[in-house]
Design an enzyme around this catalytic site. Structure first.
Site, PDB file in Angstrom:
ATOM      1  N   GLY A   1       0.829  -1.205   0.000  1.00 48.33           N
ATOM      2  CA  GLY A   1       0.000   0.000   0.000  1.00 48.33           C
ATOM      3  C   GLY A   1       0.854   1.242   0.000  1.00 48.33           C
TER       4      GLY A   1
ATOM      5  NE  ARG B   1      -4.586   5.376  -2.034  1.00 45.66           N
ATOM      6  CZ  ARG B   1      -5.849   5.369  -2.444  1.00 45.66           C
ATOM      7  NH1 ARG B   1      -6.285   6.358  -3.202  1.00 45.66           N
ATOM      8  NH2 ARG B   1      -6.656   4.390  -2.083  1.00 45.66           N
TER       9      ARG B   1
ATOM     10  CG  ASN C   1       0.128   1.010   4.741  1.00 45.44           C
ATOM     11  OD1 ASN C   1      -0.373   1.568   5.713  1.00 45.44           O
ATOM     12  ND2 ASN C   1       0.060   1.525   3.514  1.00 45.44           N
TER      13      ASN C   1
ATOM     14  CB  SER D   1      -7.725   1.153  11.703  1.00 43.22           C
ATOM     15  OG  SER D   1      -8.683   2.165  11.937  1.00 43.22           O
TER      16      SER D   1
ATOM     17  CE1 TYR E   1      -9.687  -0.389   7.149  1.00 51.08           C
ATOM     18  CE2 TYR E   1     -10.632   0.987   8.875  1.00 51.08           C
ATOM     19  CZ  TYR E   1      -9.558   0.625   8.083  1.00 51.08           C
ATOM     20  OH  TYR E   1      -8.355   1.272   8.225  1.00 51.08           O
ATOM     21  CB  SER E   2     -14.684  -2.308  12.689  1.00 42.44           C
ATOM     22  OG  SER E   2     -14.946  -0.935  12.476  1.00 42.44           O
ATOM     23  CB  THR E   3     -14.806  -7.427  11.200  1.00 40.82           C
ATOM     24  OG1 THR E   3     -16.096  -7.058  11.716  1.00 40.82           O
ATOM     25  CG2 THR E   3     -14.590  -8.914  11.420  1.00 40.82           C
TER      26      THR E   3
ATOM     27  CE  LYS F   1      -6.857  -2.037   8.387  1.00 42.09           C
ATOM     28  NZ  LYS F   1      -5.530  -2.398   7.825  1.00 42.09           N
TER      29      LYS F   1
END
Length: 249
Positions: free
Chosen positions: A14, A17, A88, A140, A153-155, A157
């Site tokens: 990743g 950027r 990342n 995160s 996403y929460s799961t 991370k």
């Protein structure tokens, strides 16, 4: 302080950027040989141009399991070893959970969890054989405290946080340190909608005790230290970098 990163070979995913690009450029400035991996060929070329000849760009789609599985071997084939891995790359599709297509969750887990596990496994084999190495997983704050409309996403991370702790314990005796950094609000494309709206930005900053959004470069020193021989007794740690937001009552 000399972080002793000169000529160490470090793979950053990743890296085209945002946080990944900032890490790749900073590691190159410390003297590391950096392999910057991402999907965007042109953006990667721009990052490599900032690396004073120490950044090599490799185009990789983290959804391509076979390509990901062979990436570490490609790095070792080119440079003879791998000393560090920064997982990342990630995606964060937002939406109401009740309406989301499960295919979105599968893709999120493939990129955010399965790809880092494949890379860590492949890197670990080489690191153990060569006597040690460093892995830094970028999670995160949503992996520490779940966020509405970012359930997938929460799961993912949260899984990376537990993965870090378990793998660190398993490989500590092999001199492979595995740590995790959990960023909060940084000035990257992931925060574009917030940054472009005065109202959203004001409300977002109101939640952060430090009173501002962070710059990508503010995460870099910690990551560099975790990839350095100087942090050889630090493993299984989760470093939350969010201006105090997670600790706010």
């Amino acid at each position: 302080m000399d972080l002793q990163l000169r000529d160490r070979v470090i793979l950053v995913t990743g890296a085209s950027r945002g946080l990944g690009a900032a890490m790749a450029v900073a590691l190159a400035a410390e003297g590391a040989t950096v392999v910057a991996a991402a999907r965007s060929t042109q953006a990667l070329a721009d990052v490599a141009a900032r690396g004073e000849g120490r950044i090599t760009a490799i185009e990789v789609d983290m959804r391509d399991e076979a390509r990901v599985a062979g990436l570490v071997d490609e790095v070792v084939s080119r440079f003879g070893r791998i000393d560090g891995l920064v997982n990342n790359a990630g995606i964060a599709p937002a939406g109401k959970f009740v309406d989301q297509d499960p295919e979105i969750w599968k893709e999120t887990l493939a990129v955010n969890v399965f790809a880092p596990m494949l890379l860590a496994q492949a890197a670990g084999r080489h690191m153990i054989a060569q006597g040690g190495g460093k892995i830094v997983n970028i999670a995160s704050t949503t992996g520490v405290r779940g966020k509405p409309q970012l359930v997938g996403y929460s799961t993912s991370k949260g899984a990376i946080v537990r993965f870090t702790e378990a793998l660190a314990a398993e490989w500590a005796s092999k001199n492979v340190q595995v740590n995790c950094v959990a960023p909060g609000a940084f000035r990257t494309d992931a925060q574009r909608a917030v940054l472009e709206s005065e109202d959203l930005l004001r409300r977002r900053i109101a939640k952060i005790p430090a009173g501002r959004i962070a710059e990508p470069e503010e995460l870099v020193p910690l990551v560099c230290l975790l990839l350095s021989p100087l942090s050889s007794f630090t493993t299984g740690a989760i470093f939350v970098v969010d201006g105090g937001e997670s600790g706010k009552l």
